[in-house]
Design a protein around this motif. Structure first.
Motif, PDB file in Angstrom:
ATOM      1  N   TYR A 119      20.830 -21.900 -11.196  1.00 62.15           N
ATOM      2  CA  TYR A 119      21.107 -20.463 -11.020  1.00 62.15           C
ATOM      3  C   TYR A 119      20.737 -20.037  -9.598  1.00 62.15           C
ATOM      4  N   SER A 120      21.318 -18.910  -9.177  1.00 57.50           N
ATOM      5  CA  SER A 120      21.011 -18.414  -7.823  1.00 57.50           C
ATOM      6  C   SER A 120      19.627 -17.760  -7.803  1.00 57.50           C
ATOM      7  N   VAL A 121      18.912 -18.022  -6.713  1.00 54.45           N
ATOM      8  CA  VAL A 121      17.652 -17.308  -6.446  1.00 54.45           C
ATOM      9  C   VAL A 121      17.867 -16.562  -5.139  1.00 54.45           C
ATOM     10  N   ILE A 122      17.767 -15.241  -5.195  1.00 55.30           N
ATOM     11  CA  ILE A 122      18.118 -14.440  -4.013  1.00 55.30           C
ATOM     12  C   ILE A 122      16.878 -13.681  -3.524  1.00 55.30           C
ATOM     13  N   PRO A 123      16.386 -14.021  -2.322  1.00 56.10           N
ATOM     14  CA  PRO A 123      15.192 -13.326  -1.825  1.00 56.10           C
ATOM     15  C   PRO A 123      15.546 -11.955  -1.244  1.00 56.10           C
ATOM     16  N   ILE A 124      14.749 -10.973  -1.566  1.00 56.96           N
ATOM     17  CA  ILE A 124      14.913  -9.630  -0.997  1.00 56.96           C
ATOM     18  C   ILE A 124      13.663  -9.362  -0.164  1.00 56.96           C
ATOM     19  N   PRO A 125      13.738  -9.554   1.150  1.00 55.58           N
ATOM     20  CA  PRO A 125      12.517  -9.544   1.975  1.00 55.58           C
ATOM     21  C   PRO A 125      11.912  -8.156   2.148  1.00 55.58           C
ATOM     22  N   GLY A 126      10.643  -8.154   2.478  1.00 57.35           N
ATOM     23  CA  GLY A 126       9.942  -6.889   2.687  1.00 57.35           C
ATOM     24  C   GLY A 126       8.508  -7.148   3.088  1.00 57.35           C
ATOM     25  N   ALA A 127       7.591  -6.315   2.593  1.00 55.71           N
ATOM     26  CA  ALA A 127       6.203  -6.373   3.055  1.00 55.71           C
ATOM     27  C   ALA A 127       5.503  -7.673   2.672  1.00 55.71           C
ATOM     28  N   ASN A 128       4.620  -8.092   3.551  1.00 58.61           N
ATOM     29  CA  ASN A 128       3.717  -9.224   3.310  1.00 58.61           C
ATOM     30  C   ASN A 128       2.473  -8.955   4.157  1.00 58.61           C
ATOM     31  N   ALA A 129       1.297  -9.013   3.503  1.00 63.18           N
ATOM     32  CA  ALA A 129       0.063  -8.606   4.190  1.00 63.18           C
ATOM     33  C   ALA A 129      -0.238  -9.490   5.411  1.00 63.18           C
ATOM     34  N   ALA A 130      -0.019 -10.806   5.281  1.00 64.06           N
ATOM     35  CA  ALA A 130      -0.348 -11.721   6.383  1.00 64.06           C
ATOM     36  C   ALA A 130       0.494 -11.404   7.618  1.00 64.06           C
ATOM     37  N   VAL A 131       1.795 -11.266   7.414  1.00 67.49           N
ATOM     38  CA  VAL A 131       2.699 -11.024   8.546  1.00 67.49           C
ATOM     39  C   VAL A 131       2.458  -9.628   9.119  1.00 67.49           C
ATOM     40  N   CYS A 132       2.178  -8.678   8.246  1.00 67.86           N
ATOM     41  CA  CYS A 132       1.875  -7.313   8.692  1.00 67.86           C
ATOM     42  C   CYS A 132       0.651  -7.337   9.627  1.00 67.86           C
ATOM     43  N   ALA A 133      -0.410  -8.049   9.198  1.00 61.97           N
ATOM     44  CA  ALA A 133      -1.628  -8.140  10.015  1.00 61.97           C
ATOM     45  C   ALA A 133      -1.335  -8.825  11.345  1.00 61.97           C
ATOM     46  N   LEU A 134      -0.612  -9.927  11.267  1.00 58.46           N
ATOM     47  CA  LEU A 134      -0.314 -10.709  12.475  1.00 58.46           C
ATOM     48  C   LEU A 134       0.477  -9.872  13.482  1.00 58.46           C
ATOM     49  N   SER A 135       1.384  -9.058  12.978  1.00 53.66           N
ATOM     50  CA  SER A 135       2.253  -8.291  13.878  1.00 53.66           C
ATOM     51  C   SER A 135       1.472  -7.265  14.696  1.00 53.66           C
TER      52      SER A 135
ATOM     53  N   GLY B 106       0.849  -1.205   0.000  1.00 53.61           N
ATOM     54  CA  GLY B 106       0.000   0.000   0.000  1.00 53.61           C
ATOM     55  C   GLY B 106       0.872   1.239   0.000  1.00 53.61           C
ATOM     56  N   ASN B 107       1.464   1.497   1.121  1.00 56.73           N
ATOM     57  CA  ASN B 107       2.315   2.677   1.279  1.00 56.73           C
ATOM     58  C   ASN B 107       3.617   2.515   0.472  1.00 56.73           C
ATOM     59  N   LEU B 108       3.807   3.396  -0.506  1.00 55.99           N
ATOM     60  CA  LEU B 108       4.942   3.231  -1.424  1.00 55.99           C
ATOM     61  C   LEU B 108       6.304   3.362  -0.742  1.00 55.99           C
ATOM     62  N   SER B 109       6.324   3.918   0.461  1.00 56.95           N
ATOM     63  CA  SER B 109       7.610   4.043   1.176  1.00 56.95           C
ATOM     64  C   SER B 109       8.051   2.724   1.810  1.00 56.95           C
ATOM     65  N   ASP B 110       7.124   1.739   1.852  1.00 59.96           N
ATOM     66  CA  ASP B 110       7.462   0.461   2.492  1.00 59.96           C
ATOM     67  C   ASP B 110       8.265  -0.432   1.553  1.00 59.96           C
ATOM     68  N   ILE B 111       9.415   0.050   1.141  1.00 64.63           N
ATOM     69  CA  ILE B 111      10.304  -0.765   0.304  1.00 64.63           C
ATOM     70  C   ILE B 111      11.714  -0.585   0.844  1.00 64.63           C
ATOM     71  N   THR B 112      12.491  -1.643   0.820  1.00 68.56           N
ATOM     72  CA  THR B 112      13.803  -1.540   1.464  1.00 68.56           C
ATOM     73  C   THR B 112      14.825  -0.867   0.531  1.00 68.56           C
ATOM     74  N   LEU B 113      15.876  -0.353   1.132  1.00 71.11           N
ATOM     75  CA  LEU B 113      16.966   0.277   0.365  1.00 71.11           C
ATOM     76  C   LEU B 113      17.599  -0.748  -0.567  1.00 71.11           C
ATOM     77  N   ARG B 114      17.714  -1.971  -0.055  1.00 71.57           N
ATOM     78  CA  ARG B 114      18.324  -3.037  -0.867  1.00 71.57           C
ATOM     79  C   ARG B 114      17.455  -3.351  -2.091  1.00 71.57           C
ATOM     80  N   ALA B 115      16.128  -3.381  -1.871  1.00 69.63           N
ATOM     81  CA  ALA B 115      15.208  -3.651  -2.994  1.00 69.63           C
ATOM     82  C   ALA B 115      15.361  -2.573  -4.063  1.00 69.63           C
ATOM     83  N   LEU B 116      15.412  -1.313  -3.641  1.00 64.61           N
ATOM     84  CA  LEU B 116      15.538  -0.206  -4.608  1.00 64.61           C
ATOM     85  C   LEU B 116      16.848  -0.320  -5.378  1.00 64.61           C
ATOM     86  N   ASP B 117      17.912  -0.643  -4.660  1.00 70.55           N
ATOM     87  CA  ASP B 117      19.224  -0.765  -5.293  1.00 70.55           C
ATOM     88  C   ASP B 117      19.189  -1.861  -6.365  1.00 70.55           C
ATOM     89  N   ILE B 118      18.609  -2.984  -6.026  1.00 66.28           N
ATOM     90  CA  ILE B 118      18.573  -4.110  -6.977  1.00 66.28           C
ATOM     91  C   ILE B 118      17.669  -3.794  -8.169  1.00 66.28           C
TER      92      ILE B 118
END
Ligand code: SAM
Length: 285
Positions: A107-123, A15-27
């Motif tokens: 090939y490498s699969v590299i996860p870049i973690p961040g928002a997830n609605a389920a975990v956000c709600a649970l928290s 939702g909120n466009l600021s909820d993205i990590t610096l690493r995600a933006l860099d990649i």
């Protein structure tokens, strides 16, 4: 520096466009291609962070075909980012087929973690049970939905569902039918957005609350349904008590306990103790 021939699985905001990590933006700024569920949505997100990219569309209906193209890109040393419309790819979203095949090719699969609605709600729900089961979207038809919910009736984990606004009333109604009025439901609506609402109540109370205000039926939803009560091992359920009482009227104590254990699967020692108590109450000394 990015790794060559790698797939980056990048979480984006819910939702909120600021909820993205610096690493995600860099990649996202550095990969050769961004595979997106809906290019326009993701373009908007990247533009808000002044990033432009080369795009490829990947959604649930073309994932297999587009995977071939992405594999060709990786084979030539390129690196690719996968994003979906919201949150973490592969969670009630496309991505699993692509990830599986990329991994299978070595090939490498590299996860870049961040928002997830389920975990956000649970928290933010304040649920003390540390265990949860993420279900995602239930079937859209009432019959199948009730059947699926019935299969989850004895789950002691918190159950996490995603639901669309046009089905929210039907879905909560089915939960009420299957789980009864007293189960606790947390509704997390429009998380990280202007009309964010987190409402906690029993199923009965929550349904009334939803029906009373059509605004609360709009937007995106995570539903957190509390799990079945965990029976103390020494406790005997109502059903087992009933079975044992009936059998005690017809059979010797040991046999009644043995059969009740077999029928209900409950603890033999607890049933034996209860049988003694029931007998003592019936024939006081
Ligand atoms: N991949 C995403 C994630 O990591 O949460 C989920 C994608 S799924 C297609 C979209 C569903 O997630 C929506 O229908 C809703 O149930 C839930 N959802 C997504 N954003 C949400 C938000 N801001 N508030 C509440 N629920 C949300």
């Amino acid at each position: 520096m990015l790794e060559k021939s790698a797939l980056y699985v990048v979480a984006t905001p819910i939702g909120n466009l600021s909820d993205i990590t610096l690493r995600a933006l860099d990649i996202l700024a550095k990969v050769d291609v961004v595979a997106a569920e809906h290019i326009q949505n993701s373009k908007h997100l990247l533009a808000s962070h002044s990033i432009s990219a080369k795009w490829i569309s990947l959604h649930q209906h073309n994932e297999t075909a587009v995977t071939d193209k992405i594999l060709a890109l990786l084979a030539s040393g390129g690196c690719v980012a996968l994003v979906t419309d919201a949150g973490t790819p592969g969670i009630s979203d496309p991505g699993a087929i692509l990830v599986q095949r990329v991994r299978a090719q070595g090939y490498s699969v590299i996860p870049i973690p961040g928002a997830n609605a389920a975990v956000c709600a649970l928290s933010a729900a304040g649920i003390t049970n540390p265990h949860f089961l993420f279900y995602g979207f239930l079937p859209t038809k009432t019959g199948l939905r009730q059947r699926e919910l019935t299969a989850l009736q004895s789950q002691t984990n918190t159950l996490i569902f995603y639901e669309a606004p046009h089905r929210i009333l039907e879905c909560v109604t089915d939960m009420l039918v299957v789980f009864g009025p007293q189960r606790q439901l947390t509704i997390a609506r429009e998380l990280t957005k202007l009309f964010e609402t987190i409402h906690v109540g029993t199923l009965q109370e929550t349904l009334v609350w939803l029906q009373a205000d059509t605004n609360q039926q709009k937007g995106e939803f995570v539903l957190l349904l509390s799990g079945a009560e965990i029976l103390d091992k020494s406790e005997v359920s109502e059903q087992a008590r009933h079975t044992l009482t009936c059998l005690l009227n017809e059979l010797p104590l040991k046999q009644a306990v043995k059969l009740t254990t077999e029928i209900t699967g409950e603890n033999k020692n607890s049933l034996y103790q209860l049988a003694l108590d029931l007998k003592a109450a019936k024939y006081p000394e």
